[in-house]
Motif scaffolding. Structure first.
Motif, short mmCIF file in Angstrom:
data_model
loop_
_atom_site.label_atom_id
_atom_site.label_comp_id
_atom_site.label_asym_id
_atom_site.label_seq_id
_atom_site.Cartn_x
_atom_site.Cartn_y
_atom_site.Cartn_z
N GLN A 128 0.84 -1.20 0.00
CA GLN A 128 0.00 0.00 0.00
C GLN A 128 0.88 1.25 0.00
N HIS A 171 0.91 -0.68 -11.57
CA HIS A 171 -0.40 -0.63 -10.90
C HIS A 171 -1.40 -1.56 -11.58
N GLN A 227 -0.75 -4.99 -10.31
CA GLN A 227 -1.22 -5.19 -8.93
C GLN A 227 -2.74 -5.33 -8.90
N LEU A 228 -3.41 -4.51 -9.71
CA LEU A 228 -4.89 -4.56 -9.74
C LEU A 228 -5.37 -5.88 -10.32
N TYR A 261 -7.80 -1.92 -5.10
CA TYR A 261 -6.41 -2.37 -4.99
C TYR A 261 -6.26 -3.56 -4.04
N ASP A 288 -7.55 3.17 -2.89
CA ASP A 288 -8.53 3.45 -3.96
C ASP A 288 -8.89 4.94 -3.94
#
Lengths: 210, 225
Positions: free
Chosen positions: A91, A134, A137-138, A147, A156
């Motif tokens: 995160q 990203h 990861q998503l 996320y 988010d």
């Protein structure tokens, strides 16, 4: 129940993630824009944003640095990813990358004509790499518009709010800023944007944008 | 303001091994390396060919941490502050779970990083850019020193940011002073004025207190070369 005052300029810029978190959490908060630069010396290190929380007993907690404020509010309102150490680190990593994108947008906006050429090149490379990471990861989270997990959480909100801030505050002087964040280039990030923008708890916050 | 006094001790029970991918030092990972040293963990530096290996990093940047646990599973993490925060938690070096103290720790760490980034910008800037950055550095350093001295005073001026033991923030400032006294001073001698014993007595106390830790002896001597 605490109340919050966010000290920041009257613009849709760096503090948007903070505003989004406060709004989504249904916190009792307001924005105060100090006179500037007269108000500089009253801030912890002469910068904004600054958060001032007043608890029910009247005690106050003052905090500066946008990411510190965001993380504090995310924790206060249970919007953090789970306590799993690696997810928490992920995160922080993902949030830092979006901050890097924002910082470079600011560097472009306030740069000279000469410096903008170099910044634009660096920005193109950075935003492309960040989007690629990203999106990966998503996808690992099931491409569900979040996320982590399946509910709207801090990251988010922060990524969506930064997107809105870039659109509002940066694009007028840097039209290419969101090129790599288009639906074609960043489908899963756009799914996050759509999912978060549909949250009823953000309806009032979204009216602050044109 | 009260600072937390129930700070866990730094005993690393980590059975993982760590690879830090980074450019050859000096390169932004000094606090990470100091954390490894203090926690006495098994780690090594890998310097990837650059720019050939850029595409293999999470967002094309270094440093990157690769942790392997005993079952061989790998955890890969980028972004300097994310890596530091992760390691600090793993090595029991973060402040306690009071949300306010955790937030204060993030705030203070970010501020030291801001000063460091300005020093880096000064080093690589053109003559014109260096003038502008120097002004920003002076403003930032003054304000941040003033604030940190207040925070340290509130914790009793004992050489620690929180409680009475070494925590992450102490190591951050220790590493920063190592860089300040070597690389930053070489490029920007004036920087030392803002962080001198006269201007920043309690920050200096954090540095000297932490530098005495036996686990950091080799780290200290690597900056004295």
């Amino acid at each position: 129940m605490s109340s919050f005052v966010l000290h920041y300029f009257p613009i849709n810029a760096r503090a948007e993630p903070i505003k989004a978190i406060l709004s989504y959490a249904g916190a009792n908060w307001k924005l105060e824009s100090p006179e500037w630069p007269q108000g500089k010396s009253s801030q912890p290190v002469g910068k904004l944003p600054v958060l001032v929380e007043t608890a029910a007993d009247g005690s106050q907690f003052t905090l500066s640095e946008s990411l510190a404020i965001e993380e504090y509010l995310a924790k206060t309102f249970s919007l953090n990813v789970s306590d799993n150490l690696q997810n928490a680190a992920r995160q922080t990593e993902l949030r830092s990358q979006i901050k890097d994108v924002w910082d470079m947008c600011i560097q472009y906006k306030f740069g000279t004509e000469e410096s903008r050429k170099g910044t634009m090149e660096k920005y193109a490379a950075l935003s492309k790499a960040v989007v690629a990471y990203h999106e990966e990861q998503l996808k690992l989270n099931g491409a569900n518009g979040h996320y982590f997990g399946s509910e709207t959480k801090y990251l988010d909100l922060a990524v969506f709010a930064t997107y809105l801030a870039i659109k509002d505050f940066i694009v007028p002087s840097f039209p290419q800023a969101l090129d790599n964040f288009s639906k074609e280039n960043a489908p899963l990030m756009n799914k996050v944007f759509e999912t978060v923008s549909a949250e009823p708890r953000l309806a009032s916050y979204l009216t602050t944008f044109n | 303001m009260t600072n937390d006094t129930t700070v866990p001790s730094s005993t690393s029970t980590s059975t993982s091994t760590f690879v830090l991918r980074n450019h050859a030092p000096p390169a932004r990972a000094e606090t990470i390396e100091a954390l490894f040293a203090y926690a006495k963990v098994n780690w090594k530096l890998e310097v990837p060919s650059w720019p050939q290996e850029q595409v293999n990093q999470p967002s094309g940047k270094l440093p990157v941490l690769v942790e392997s646990n005993t079952s061989g599973t790998k955890f890969v993490l980028s972004e300097t502050l994310a890596i530091e925060s992760y390691l600090a938690k793993k090595f029991n070096l973060t402040v306690s779970d009071s949300p306010e103290m955790v937030a204060r720790q993030v705030e203070l760490r970010t501020q030291i990083n801001d000063v460091y980034e300005l020093a880096l910008m000064h080093k690589i800037g053109s003559t014109e850019e260096r003038k502008v950055v120097m002004e920003k550095f002076v403003g930032a350093a003054r304000a941040i020193v003033r604030y940190h001295e207040k925070v340290l005073q509130a914790n009793g001026g004992n050489g620690h940011y929180f409680g009475d033991r070494v925590t992450y923030m102490d190591i951050v400032v220790f590493a920063f002073f190592c860089i300040l006294n070597s690389q930053i001073a070489a490029d920007m001698p004036r920087a030392l004025d803002f962080f001198s014993e006269h201007s920043a007595p309690l920050l200096n106390k954090v540095y000297t207190t932490t530098a005495k830790e036996p686990a950091l002896a080799d780290f200290v001597s690597s900056f004295r070369k």
